[in-house]
Scaffold this active site. Structure first.
Site, PDB file in Angstrom:
ATOM      1  N   LEU A   1      -0.112   2.998  -5.718  1.00 42.41           N
ATOM      2  CA  LEU A   1      -1.110   3.175  -4.654  1.00 42.41           C
ATOM      3  C   LEU A   1      -0.613   4.157  -3.607  1.00 42.41           C
ATOM      4  O   LEU A   1       0.589   4.338  -3.421  1.00 42.41           O
ATOM      5  CB  LEU A   1      -1.463   1.829  -4.011  1.00 42.41           C
TER       6      LEU A   1
ATOM      7  N   CYS B   1       7.942   7.415   0.482  1.00 37.35           N
ATOM      8  CA  CYS B   1       8.260   7.379  -0.958  1.00 37.35           C
ATOM      9  C   CYS B   1       8.886   8.653  -1.509  1.00 37.35           C
ATOM     10  O   CYS B   1       9.984   8.599  -2.067  1.00 37.35           O
ATOM     11  CB  CYS B   1       7.001   7.041  -1.747  1.00 37.35           C
TER      12      CYS B   1
END
Ligand SMILES: NC(=O)c1ccc[n+]([C@@H]2O[C@H](COP(=O)([O-])OP(=O)(O)OC[C@H]3O[C@@H](n4cnc5c(N)ncnc54)[C@H](O)[C@@H]3O)[C@@H](O)[C@H]2O)c1
Length: 454
Positions: free
Chosen positions: A157, A267
């Site tokens: 996601l 990330c």
């Protein structure tokens, strides 16, 4: 079927809530008692569009609960997901698995008190290849075979569109050698089967690597177009058109070809660094990913020089209006945001920064206390010598340009996200700097406060 979700951050809270929306009873666990207390009161402690409504609905329906008590959450759970943070380890940049292993220890201890139960332990956190095996070892120390199964189910996601991404993913990846784990996870994701979502069943190691390879590839794509943008500036080409021209080729694809200040976020930087370390440990090199990290770091730093140049070679004594601080729009996440590399050198260079971000300011204040935080975009612009657009929130896409020009002391815009069109900005009387496109100069008769620039 019922599950426990450990960690109520961006991934755990969204995943837990979406599973409950699928009709599965979910208990979310976090060590942060304050976060859990807020969630129990119906307050969502992070900004993710649509999440507060989805939490409220499922909480009210009795399918979604929050606790700090892992043992209680594991009671009757068919599966427990680990969705705790895996930040970069200080020193070597590898993934810090402290939180993952701490959670695994706690799970093993709690399950040991429930003989006869069988629980699938699933990593949703992004963890390096080999972690799943280590987790199995931790479980096996306390639990008999048959009491647990281990699986890797990495999450793809994106913050800002996390609910949509979870509910309608491009694919689900499940790595496990256990038929029981496959059955449980297949049942949990059943609503997605109805949407014909591809599910990749594979080994734990492969699933772990898929996540890192995906993020490193996307980071590479961004870095590629950023370098093309630099070339465009040198040869007078337009990177937006180059991106469209190559992106329409189905083999390349249009996504992740937006030139900008360099990637950031919670990330890509850490996952690229961890992949490089994983390769080194395996006696290999991911030199391409090493280069991506180097290029991206120097790019982010170089953005400050670009702003200084656009301001006439110095920012000493100047005021800059900065719009957008988060690493991308629709999130309050400031982790590794490009603004953290771009703005401090400007302050060191003597600039005063008047900043506004729709959701990121509470977090930004902790990280950059020296900025002047403003109530909206126009307040930030008051008396500034230039406008720097760092994050492309929708509300910055349609600024009232006449008002912007009135508020600025000189009509300089440095748009690091290519939100505006150079000819439109020239016609509105701005000196407009963007990424991978020529500098637009005000058209004759379009600017009434151009004297200030000279
Ligand atoms: N944020 C993203 O966009 C994203 C997307 C895909 C994958 N991931 C991965 O998912 C993982 C989680 O990321 P995040 O952004 O949600 O992290 P986060 O920092 O927002 O949340 C982690 C949460 O885990 C809690 N926690 C830590 N140890 C715990 C324990 N032992 N017991 C209970 N709670 C504990 C923390 O208090 C925190 O609330 C990371 O591995 C990340 O790489 C993140």
């Amino acid at each position: 079927m019922r599950i426990a979700m450990i960690g109520t951050g961006y991934v755990g809270l969204v995943s837990g809530t979406c599973f409950s929306e699928f009709g599965v009873p979910v208990t979310c666990v976090d060590k942060d008692a304050d976060k859990i207390a807020r969630l129990q009161r119906g307050e969502v402690p992070l900004f993710e569009p649509g999440l507060d409504q989805l939490v409220a609905v499922n909480q009210a329906a009795g399918r979604l609960a929050f606790t700090t008590d892992l043992r209680a959450a594991l009671d009757g759970a068919d599966a427990v997901f680990i969705a705790v943070g895996t930040p970069s380890r200080r020193g070597d940049g590898h993934a810090d698995l402290t939180y993952v292993f701490a959670a695994a220890d706690e799970i093993a201890e709690a399950l040991a008190e429930r003989p006869g139960s069988r629980t699938v332990v699933v990593t949703k956190s992004t963890v390096p290849v080999g972690t799943g095996r280590q987790l199995a070892g931790i479980m096996a120390k306390r639990l008999p075979a048959g009491a647990f199964d281990v699986a890797s189910n990495p999450e793809f996601l994106r913050e800002g569109s996390a609910i949509q991404d979870f509910m309608r993913p491009d694919r689900v990846v499940i790595g496990t050698e256990s038929e029981h784990a496959r059955t449980v996870l297949r049942a949990l994701y059943r609503p997605l089967y109805l949407l014909e979502t591809p599910v990749v069943f594979t080994t734990i190691e492969t699933a772990e690597l898929i996540k890192y390879a995906a993020n490193a590839f996307l980071a590479t794509k961004i870095t590629f177009i950023n370098q093309v943008a630099d070339l465009c500036e040198a040869v007078g080409a337009d990177v937006q058109d180059v991106a469209r021209g190559i992106g329409l080729d189905g083999r390349i694809g249009r996504k992740f070809l937006h030139a900008g200040p360099g990637f950031g976020g919670s990330c890509f930087p850490k996952d690229c660094a961890a992949l490089v370390r994983t390769a080194e440990e395996a006696g290999r090199r991911m030199t391409m990913v090493e280069d991506v990290l180097d290029i991206n770091d120097s790019r982010k730093r170089g953005m400050a020089d670009r702003i200084v140049a656009a301001c006439g070679g110095t920012v000493a004594g100047k005021t800059l209006a900065v719009l957008g601080l988060t690493f991308k729009p629709n999130t309050d996440d400031m982790r590794d945001s490009p603004s953290l590399s771009i703005l401090p050198p400007l302050i060191e260079g003597g600039a005063t920064i008047r900043a506004f971000d729709p959701e990121g300011m509470a977090e930004a204040k902790k990280l950059m206390p020296d900025l002047d935080y403003c109530g909206d975009a126009y307040q930030a612009l008051e008396g500034a010598d230039a406008l720097v657009l760092v994050t492309e929130w929708n509300e910055f896409r349609a600024l009232d340009l006449a008002r912007v020009k009135d508020l600025l002391r000189s009509p300089i815009i440095i748009d690091l996200r290519n939100v505006y069109q150079p000819d439109e900005m020239a016609a509105s009387g701005f000196i407009y700097h963007s990424i991978g496109r020529s500098i637009a100069q005000p058209q004759a008769g379009s600017g009434r406060n151009l004297r200030a620039v000279a």
